[in-house]
Design an enzyme around this catalytic site. Structure first.
Site, short mmCIF file in Angstrom:
data_model
loop_
_atom_site.label_atom_id
_atom_site.label_comp_id
_atom_site.label_asym_id
_atom_site.label_seq_id
_atom_site.Cartn_x
_atom_site.Cartn_y
_atom_site.Cartn_z
CG HIS A 302 -1.90 0.88 1.05
ND1 HIS A 302 -2.11 2.10 1.38
CD2 HIS A 302 -3.40 0.62 0.59
CE1 HIS A 302 -3.21 2.85 0.94
NE2 HIS A 302 -4.09 1.84 0.63
CG ASP A 359 -8.05 -4.29 -3.04
OD1 ASP A 359 -7.56 -3.40 -3.14
OD2 ASP A 359 -9.55 -4.25 -3.23
C1 SDX Z 1 -6.22 0.00 -3.12
O1 SDX Z 1 -4.44 4.36 -2.18
C2 SDX Z 1 -5.38 3.90 -1.62
O2 SDX Z 1 -5.77 4.36 -0.56
C3 SDX Z 1 -5.86 2.55 -2.17
C4 SDX Z 1 -6.97 1.81 -1.62
C5 SDX Z 1 -8.32 2.43 -1.32
O3 SDX Z 1 -8.99 2.04 -0.51
O4 SDX Z 1 -8.55 3.37 -2.24
O5 SDX Z 1 -6.55 1.50 -0.35
C6 SDX Z 1 -7.27 0.63 -2.28
O6 SDX Z 1 -5.80 0.45 -4.35
C7 SDX Z 1 -5.23 -0.95 -2.23
C8 SDX Z 1 -4.07 -1.53 -3.11
C9 SDX Z 1 -4.67 -2.57 -4.08
N1 SDX Z 1 -3.41 -2.97 -4.90
C10 SDX Z 1 -2.67 -4.11 -4.98
O7 SDX Z 1 -2.90 -5.06 -4.01
C11 SDX Z 1 -1.82 -4.43 -6.18
C12 SDX Z 1 -0.46 -4.98 -5.47
N2 SDX Z 1 0.25 -3.74 -4.81
C13 SDX Z 1 1.07 -2.93 -5.56
O8 SDX Z 1 1.09 -2.85 -6.85
C14 SDX Z 1 1.69 -1.88 -4.79
O9 SDX Z 1 1.95 -2.09 -3.45
C15 SDX Z 1 0.64 -0.56 -4.82
C16 SDX Z 1 0.25 -0.30 -6.13
C17 SDX Z 1 -0.45 -0.95 -3.86
C18 SDX Z 1 1.59 0.52 -3.98
O10 SDX Z 1 2.32 0.87 -5.10
P1 SDX Z 1 3.61 1.91 -4.60
O11 SDX Z 1 3.30 2.71 -3.58
O12 SDX Z 1 3.90 2.74 -5.83
O13 SDX Z 1 4.62 1.05 -4.35
P2 SDX Z 1 5.99 0.37 -5.33
O14 SDX Z 1 5.04 -0.32 -6.58
O15 SDX Z 1 6.80 1.47 -5.50
O16 SDX Z 1 6.45 -0.83 -4.55
C19 SDX Z 1 7.39 -0.66 -3.49
C20 SDX Z 1 8.45 -1.67 -3.39
C21 SDX Z 1 8.82 -2.16 -4.72
O17 SDX Z 1 9.86 -2.77 -4.76
P3 SDX Z 1 11.49 -2.21 -5.04
O18 SDX Z 1 11.48 -1.24 -6.37
O19 SDX Z 1 11.50 -1.20 -3.81
O20 SDX Z 1 12.51 -3.31 -4.82
O21 SDX Z 1 7.77 -2.62 -3.12
C22 SDX Z 1 7.47 -3.62 -4.07
C23 SDX Z 1 7.75 -3.13 -5.28
O22 SDX Z 1 8.25 -3.88 -6.42
N3 SDX Z 1 5.74 -4.14 -3.98
C24 SDX Z 1 5.68 -5.63 -4.13
C25 SDX Z 1 4.25 -5.39 -4.14
N4 SDX Z 1 3.98 -3.97 -3.86
C26 SDX Z 1 4.91 -3.56 -3.81
N5 SDX Z 1 6.32 -6.70 -4.36
C27 SDX Z 1 5.68 -7.67 -4.61
N6 SDX Z 1 4.06 -7.88 -4.54
C28 SDX Z 1 3.58 -6.75 -4.26
N7 SDX Z 1 2.25 -6.45 -4.08
#
Ligand code: SDX
Length: 424
Positions: A302, A359
């Protein structure tokens, strides 16, 4: 008021520091470009406040979520979705008279214009329900043109809240070739939705209190989440003074993305895939860490929560309690718990503070209710509707609101002369 000092190209500039109700700090860079010729750069706006808001407060480090100051745990335990919608939109919990009047308004605006049913005929059978919901909501302006010039805003807020669940249920009925089931005035918001989804003309649908309460809880938990991607989209579109229905339709489209609201559908598809692959969840935890793979653990991570998403904690407990009550033993729930436990012990997830988000467990409950996977994000949208409306209204009523128009760092070609095609 404290200030922040910026030193740029040898010159010093002071900027005021804003302090929020919970003590959070914001450097007010209004006028930065006029004074320094420089802009800030913050891709994804992770460090940028787009507005001041009194609707919802989140503390990502502490796993705190409050609607107008009320903790989500108490709202989940004791409130109805309609009560939460009233609180978010109008700013205070309604008294009994206000609540009954609000419910009565929603009940008597839940029909859609009969002509709108023709829209459903035009969609191909496999059309995604979020595509249909977004375009049907935008089309409401064609039937209520006063929304465009903001007359009687409150009536259009009521219309939108009341008709969205009818549009959602009709979308489902159309997709399975069953006749539409019209709203019933004697049912609560969640019960009426379940009725329109699952009743058939020949046979009424007995709505169990545990099903009605579970849906009420899911709607309450999704009702708002401050400046997330879809809510910021609603504010962005609304800042041009586009009408309410257009702004919310844009929010629905933003929510449909798999990184946002679309994740609940992706979670179930991911768990299904793991189950079909022998339930080897460790393999997928390892794949999610592998930068060469674009696989992510959907439902994990998140932007704001760097601790447990409080909504995920609540949903996990509810799933554990009501599935046995409903006589359901869903292997995906057990698998989800194993996956969560494996990830939470893994250094990659611990270092990046990746926890289950709202989710991760919501889809398990929607499945238990018999809601098809492709309708999960529509359920998220129905829950988020009052939050979007509350932010649109707050923005619209804020005299300092300006059209949203961010700047950029240009990285393209510098000036060069045009060359005619025969010279290229
Ligand atoms: C919702 O914003 C809100 O409030 C949203 C929400 C709401 O109520 O409106 O809470 C609802 O959208 C919840 C999120 C649902 N999405 C997912 O579950 C999809 C999987 N999660 C990710 O794609 C990610 O965690 C996000 C999109 C939720 C957040 O993305 P960020 O903040 O841009 O984080 P990032 O992609 O930059 O990740 C930081 C690091 C990265 O690794 P490094 O580059 O530092 O090595 O964490 C890793 C990412 O690769 N990472 C994950 C991961 N999520 C982040 N690695 C594996 N699996 C994951 N799910």
């Amino acid at each position: 008021m404290s200030t922040a000092k910026l030193i740029l190209e040898g010159k010093e500039y002071d900027f005021p520091v804003l302090i929020g109700s919970e003590g959070e700090l914001g450097v007010d860079v209004t006028g930065l470009r006029a004074r320094t010729k420089a802009i800030t750069y913050d891709p994804g706006y992770a460090n940028t406040g787009s507005c001041k808001s009194a609707v919802t407060y989140i503390d990502g480090e502490e796993g705190i979520l409050r609607y107008r100051g009320y903790p989500i745990e108490e709202m989940a335990e004791s409130s109805t979705f309609i009560e939460v919608a009233y609180l978010l939109i109008y700013g205070q919990l309604p008294n009994l008279r206000e609540l009954e009047a609000f419910q009565d308004q929603l009940t008597h605006h839940s029909l859609i214009h009969e002509d709108m049913k023709k829209f459903f005929e035009g969609y191909p059978r496999g059309a995604h329900p979020m595509t249909i919901l977004s375009s049907m909501v935008a089309s409401l302006e064609a039937y209520y043109p006063d929304a465009a010039n903001g007359e009687d805003i409150n009536l259009n807020i009521i219309r939108l809240l009341a008709k969205a669940k009818t549009i959602a249920a009709f979308t489902y009925k159309k997709s399975i070739g069953q006749p539409y089931v019209y709203p019933r005035n004697d049912l609560s918001y969640p019960a009426d939705f379940l009725h329109m989804m699952f009743a058939v003309p020949a046979e009424p649908f007995p709505i169990s209190p545990s099903l009605e309460n579970a849906l009420n809880l899911l709607l309450v938990l999704h009702a708002d989440h401050e400046q997330n991607c879809s809510t910021s989209t609603v504010r962005m579109v609304g800042s041009s003074q586009a009408n309410l229905f257009a702004a919310i339709s844009a929010g629905i489209s933003a929510l449909s993305g798999p990184l946002h609201g679309g994740a609940n559908q992706q979670v179930i598809q991911m768990l299904d895939m793991i189950l079909k692959d022998g339930g080897n969840y460790q393999k997928y935890v390892d794949m999610a860490k592998d930068k060469k793979s674009d696989f992510r653990l959907m439902g994990f991570g998140h932007r704001v929560y760097k601790n447990f998403d409080p909504r995920a904690k609540i949903l996990k407990k509810v799933a554990d309690r009501i599935l046995p009550e409903m006589g359901i033993r869903d292997p995906l729930l057990e698998l989800a718990k194993h996956l969560e436990s494996a990830a939470l012990k893994d250094a990659y997830f611990i270092e990046r503070k990746l926890y289950p988000n709202v989710d991760f467990y919501s889809g398990i409950l929607y499945r238990a209710m018999g809601i098809p996977t492709n309708m999960f994000t529509v359920m998220f949208a129905l829950g988020r509707l009052p939050g979007w409306i509350a932010h649109w209204l707050e923005m619209r009523n804020d005299p300092t609101t300006r059209i949203h128009r961010p700047r950029q760092i240009y990285t393209g070609q510098v000036k060069r002369p045009f060359v005619s095609v025969d010279q290229r």
